[in-house]
Design a protein around this motif. Structure first.
Motif, PDB file in Angstrom:
ATOM      1  N   ASP A 261       0.840  -1.193   0.000  1.00  8.60           N
ATOM      2  CA  ASP A 261       0.000   0.000   0.000  1.00  8.60           C
ATOM      3  C   ASP A 261       0.874   1.242   0.000  1.00  8.60           C
ATOM      4  O   ASP A 261       2.071   1.180  -0.309  1.00  8.60           O
ATOM      5  CB  ASP A 261      -0.976  -0.015   1.182  1.00  8.60           C
ATOM      6  CG  ASP A 261      -0.268  -0.071   2.531  1.00  8.60           C
ATOM      7  OD1 ASP A 261       0.928   0.290   2.600  1.00  8.60           O
ATOM      8  OD2 ASP A 261      -0.904  -0.455   3.529  1.00  8.60           O
ATOM      9  N   ASP A 262       0.294   2.381   0.363  1.00  9.68           N
ATOM     10  CA  ASP A 262       1.018   3.647   0.266  1.00  9.68           C
ATOM     11  C   ASP A 262       2.149   3.790   1.281  1.00  9.68           C
ATOM     12  O   ASP A 262       2.862   4.799   1.253  1.00  9.68           O
ATOM     13  CB  ASP A 262       0.050   4.819   0.422  1.00  9.68           C
ATOM     14  CG  ASP A 262      -0.748   5.068  -0.848  1.00  9.68           C
ATOM     15  OD1 ASP A 262      -0.308   4.596  -1.919  1.00  9.68           O
ATOM     16  OD2 ASP A 262      -1.810   5.712  -0.762  1.00  9.68           O
ATOM     17  N   ALA A 263       2.315   2.826   2.175  1.00  5.91           N
ATOM     18  CA  ALA A 263       3.461   2.872   3.080  1.00  5.91           C
ATOM     19  C   ALA A 263       4.745   2.465   2.357  1.00  5.91           C
ATOM     20  O   ALA A 263       5.840   2.635   2.904  1.00  5.91           O
ATOM     21  CB  ALA A 263       3.234   1.949   4.278  1.00  5.91           C
ATOM     22  N   PHE A 264       4.613   1.947   1.138  1.00  2.00           N
ATOM     23  CA  PHE A 264       5.762   1.452   0.379  1.00  2.00           C
ATOM     24  C   PHE A 264       5.912   2.249  -0.921  1.00  2.00           C
ATOM     25  O   PHE A 264       4.958   2.827  -1.430  1.00  2.00           O
ATOM     26  CB  PHE A 264       5.594  -0.032   0.067  1.00  2.00           C
ATOM     27  CG  PHE A 264       5.363  -0.888   1.279  1.00  2.00           C
ATOM     28  CD1 PHE A 264       6.432  -1.381   2.010  1.00  2.00           C
ATOM     29  CD2 PHE A 264       4.083  -1.174   1.712  1.00  2.00           C
ATOM     30  CE1 PHE A 264       6.221  -2.155   3.136  1.00  2.00           C
ATOM     31  CE2 PHE A 264       3.856  -1.954   2.831  1.00  2.00           C
ATOM     32  CZ  PHE A 264       4.938  -2.442   3.545  1.00  2.00           C
ATOM     33  N   ALA A 265       7.132   2.246  -1.444  1.00  7.35           N
ATOM     34  CA  ALA A 265       7.419   2.952  -2.689  1.00  7.35           C
ATOM     35  C   ALA A 265       7.213   2.023  -3.884  1.00  7.35           C
ATOM     36  O   ALA A 265       7.580   0.843  -3.840  1.00  7.35           O
ATOM     37  CB  ALA A 265       8.858   3.478  -2.676  1.00  7.35           C
ATOM     38  N   VAL A 381       2.564   7.365   3.653  1.00  7.96           N
ATOM     39  CA  VAL A 381       3.173   8.661   3.341  1.00  7.96           C
ATOM     40  C   VAL A 381       3.532   8.703   1.865  1.00  7.96           C
ATOM     41  O   VAL A 381       3.742   7.664   1.222  1.00  7.96           O
ATOM     42  CB  VAL A 381       4.448   8.888   4.197  1.00  7.96           C
ATOM     43  CG1 VAL A 381       4.086   8.986   5.666  1.00  7.96           C
ATOM     44  CG2 VAL A 381       5.454   7.747   3.984  1.00  7.96           C
ATOM     45  N   PRO A 382       3.605   9.898   1.268  1.00  4.41           N
ATOM     46  CA  PRO A 382       4.032  10.009  -0.136  1.00  4.41           C
ATOM     47  C   PRO A 382       5.443   9.470  -0.315  1.00  4.41           C
ATOM     48  O   PRO A 382       6.292   9.590   0.570  1.00  4.41           O
ATOM     49  CB  PRO A 382       3.970  11.518  -0.397  1.00  4.41           C
ATOM     50  CG  PRO A 382       3.050  12.062   0.642  1.00  4.41           C
ATOM     51  CD  PRO A 382       3.247  11.201   1.852  1.00  4.41           C
ATOM     52  N   SER A 383       5.698   8.856  -1.462  1.00  4.73           N
ATOM     53  CA  SER A 383       7.025   8.298  -1.722  1.00  4.73           C
ATOM     54  C   SER A 383       7.411   8.537  -3.170  1.00  4.73           C
ATOM     55  O   SER A 383       6.560   8.779  -4.026  1.00  4.73           O
ATOM     56  CB  SER A 383       7.040   6.788  -1.423  1.00  4.73           C
ATOM     57  OG  SER A 383       6.067   6.105  -2.199  1.00  4.73           O
ATOM     58  N   MET A 384       8.686   8.453  -3.430  1.00  5.77           N
ATOM     59  CA  MET A 384       9.200   8.626  -4.791  1.00  5.77           C
ATOM     60  C   MET A 384       9.046   7.320  -5.560  1.00  5.77           C
ATOM     61  O   MET A 384       9.619   6.292  -5.175  1.00  5.77           O
ATOM     62  CB  MET A 384      10.667   9.058  -4.747  1.00  5.77           C
ATOM     63  CG  MET A 384      10.893  10.429  -4.129  1.00  5.77           C
ATOM     64  SD  MET A 384      10.127  11.765  -5.086  1.00  5.77           S
ATOM     65  CE  MET A 384      11.101  11.654  -6.590  1.00  5.77           C
ATOM     66  N   ASP A 385       8.250   7.334  -6.612  1.00  6.48           N
ATOM     67  CA  ASP A 385       8.012   6.138  -7.410  1.00  6.48           C
ATOM     68  C   ASP A 385       8.960   6.124  -8.601  1.00  6.48           C
ATOM     69  O   ASP A 385       9.040   7.098  -9.362  1.00  6.48           O
ATOM     70  CB  ASP A 385       6.566   6.106  -7.898  1.00  6.48           C
ATOM     71  CG  ASP A 385       5.570   6.072  -6.747  1.00  6.48           C
ATOM     72  OD1 ASP A 385       5.931   5.541  -5.685  1.00  6.48           O
ATOM     73  OD2 ASP A 385       4.437   6.573  -6.925  1.00  6.48           O
ATOM     74  N   VAL A 390       6.389   2.626 -12.355  1.00  8.11           N
ATOM     75  CA  VAL A 390       5.238   3.278 -12.978  1.00  8.11           C
ATOM     76  C   VAL A 390       4.833   2.528 -14.242  1.00  8.11           C
ATOM     77  O   VAL A 390       3.640   2.307 -14.506  1.00  8.11           O
ATOM     78  CB  VAL A 390       5.560   4.748 -13.297  1.00  8.11           C
ATOM     79  CG1 VAL A 390       4.449   5.361 -14.144  1.00  8.11           C
ATOM     80  CG2 VAL A 390       5.767   5.549 -12.015  1.00  8.11           C
ATOM     81  N   ALA A 391       5.823   2.110 -15.040  1.00  8.01           N
ATOM     82  CA  ALA A 391       5.536   1.382 -16.279  1.00  8.01           C
ATOM     83  C   ALA A 391       4.879   0.033 -15.987  1.00  8.01           C
ATOM     84  O   ALA A 391       3.945  -0.384 -16.690  1.00  8.01           O
ATOM     85  CB  ALA A 391       6.829   1.193 -17.078  1.00  8.01           C
TER      86      ALA A 391
END
Length: 402
Positions: A261-265, A381-385, A390-391
């Motif tokens: 989930d959003d806890a991970f990048a 938290v927000p993270s750098m993807d 993304v692809a």
């Protein structure tokens, strides 16, 4: 020889005779503890339950008598103590039963002393030792595959049960609260509680494939995974994952992924839902729905774990090292009981887990959700993807829309 020498010699002889004839020291024990064999947790409670109330026994331990005996045989060589001139050793069975009750109820050592007739000092010593022995003897019950075929079997289960191809596990974590340690600031989490983190990778059958325990609660939740052995193995390509191949009906090769989930990048091998501000329409909503529906496996694994082992639902009053061992013992017992033919339906009876209707896709919620589970989730938290992640997500989104 004068009279003084004779008196000295006589005194010396009498002293030697006394030392040679003196009786061995008696065992010293408080009267309350003397009745342990007849009124303790083994003899008075569990033996009576086995003989007179089989249902009560099963509801108390969530374990069959046969599996208790198997576990006892496994841990006994590691926890057996010997009698001394001053104390009678606590039997391996008493140690195991007291430890299992502690894990199941979270009772204080004082409460355990009253029902077991074992001093709380001894209990505080052997509970972490028994937990360590449980982790050692059940080592084969929590492990990731070592071959490509093993990972493919896990992915096939996710595809059949949750319609999630290329999925090799769902990852999540929980903060386990504990008493303030000596270096307390290192363990102060975002909720301002002292904790260590349990990070777990779960398969389609609600079993833990991997567990990492002990990361101080102060560490950013997004960094918990990055500091784990699992993350390093993914980065170094040492897990023997199957090579990328197209998703069903697609042509672009896609890697096998862990879902979080959003806890991970977001990364090549870690897939997560779109954040709220990233949703532009139906495709992103469909992607999130499909991913979140499958994430009930990890929610159920952590939910059942804390519902059955209530020690995880309160502050553990030991050092971080001992707390980590206690938490790991719960995880290993979870898999041991889930995989047992005799204890499987005692540990997770019908209706306790979420179930999906294979035709309609509707999910029936399990009874474990009826209670407050107590463990704190990782902070989202927000993270750098990364661009590669993304692809991969875009390819999965396209697959879900076909």
């Amino acid at each position: 020889m004068d009279s003084a020498d004779e008196e000295e010699l006589l005194f010396l002889s009498m002293s030697i005779a006394y030392i040679q004839q003196r009786r061995k020291p008696r065992l010293w024990v408080r009267n309350f503890f003397k009745k342990r064999e007849t009124h303790g947790v083994c003899s008075s409670l569990y033996n009576d339950l086995v003989i007179q109330d089989a249902i009560g026994y099963k509801n108390t331990l969530r374990m069959s008598p046969e599996d208790l005996e198997i576990l006892l045989q496994k841990v006994s060589p590691k926890i057996t103590k010997h009698d001394t001139n001053f104390r009678q050793a606590i039997s391996p069975k008493d140690q195991l039963l007291v430890t299992l009750r502690y894990l199941a109820t979270g009772d204080t050592y004082t409460a355990l002393m009253l029902i077991s007739r074992i001093s709380k000092t001894k209990i505080s010593v052997f509970v972490p030792e028994v937990c360590k022995a449980i982790v050692q003897v059940l080592a084969d019950y929590v492990k990731m595959p070592t071959t490509t075929e093993g990972w493919e079997d896990i992915a096939q289960n996710f595809k059949l049960k949750w319609n999630l191809p290329h999925c090799i596990g769902h990852i999540d974590g929980r903060h386990i609260e504990m008493i303030r340690p000596k270096n307390g600031n290192d363990y102060l989490n975002y909720r301002k509680n002292f904790s260590i983190v349990l990070l777990g990778l779960v398969d389609a059958n609600y079993n833990f494939l991997y567990a990492d325990v002990g990361t101080p609660g102060k560490i950013s939740d997004s960094e918990v995974f990055n500091s784990s052995n699992l993350y390093r193995s993914l980065q170094n390509n040492t897990l023997n994952l199957p090579p990328p191949k197209p998703l069903p009906g697609r042509t672009q090769p896609s890697p096998y992924v862990i879902i979080g989930d959003d806890a991970f990048a977001l990364s090549k091998h870690l897939l997560k839902p779109y954040s709220y501000y990233q949703i532009n329409g139906h495709p992103e909503k469909m992607f999130n729905y499909r991913l979140n529906r499958g994430r009930v496996v990890v929610e159920n694994a952590f939910g059942i774990l804390s519902a059955r082992f209530k020690v995880l639902r309160q502050s553990i009053l030991v050092s971080p090292q001992k707390a980590s061992t206690i938490v790991l013992a719960c995880v290993y017992l979870h898999n041991f009981l889930r995989k047992s033919e005799k204890s499987h339906y005692l540990y997770t009876p019908s209706g306790s887990l979420d179930e999906i209707n294979p035709v309609s896709g509707e999910i029936t919620l399990g009874t474990w959700r009826d209670r407050n589970q107590g463990m704190i989730s990782l902070q989202r938290v927000p993270s750098m993807d990364c661009a590669e992640g993304v692809a991969v997500r875009e390819e999965f989104k396209a697959f879900f829309m076909t």
